[in-house]
Design a protein around this motif. Structure first.
Motif: not given
Length: 123
Positions: A1-19
């Motif tokens: 069984v494996q879980l592979q996380a992605s979607g992180g990064g460098l953003v500015q305050a107030g921005d959005s990200l989806r992991l």
């Protein structure tokens, strides 16, 4: 069984990200999942959890109203939509799965962990 996380990064305050967290090698879909985060020098803390069907969710109070956890069982993928990001959200984010059908808040209840994805929010 494996879980592979992605979607992180460098953003500015107030921005959005989806992991995203892709699940492979696990049969069935009757298990809950969650997102945790660990800041430098800190403990791994619960961020959000979701039950097996996606019908029930729970959040850490500091992210309530800004983050949304969801899952697509047809795609075997868990998501964390993060809006209005703050510098204090900076951490390595981990996805995890457990054997219960409901929501689990404690790290000790989770038996499968992804490798983590770094989210950095600058002010």
């Amino acid at each position: 069984v494996q879980l592979q996380a992605s979607g992180g990064g460098l953003v500015q305050a107030g921005d959005s990200l989806r992991l995203s967290c892709a699940v492979s090698g696990r049969t069935g879909r009757d298990y809950g999942m969650g997102w945790f985060r660990q800041a430098p020098g800190g403990e791994r803390l619960f961020v959000a959890g979701i039950n097996w069907s996606g019908s029930s969710t729970k959040y850490q109070s500091s992210v309530e109203g800004r983050f949304t956890i969801s899952r697509d069982n047809a795609k075997n993928t868990l998501y964390l939509q993060m809006n209005s990001l703050k510098p204090e959200d900076t951490a390595v984010y981990y996805c995890a799965a457990h054997k219960l059908t409901g929501i689990a808040l404690l790290t000790t209840l989770y038996d499968t962990w992804g490798q983590g994805t770094l989210v950095t929010v600058s002010s």
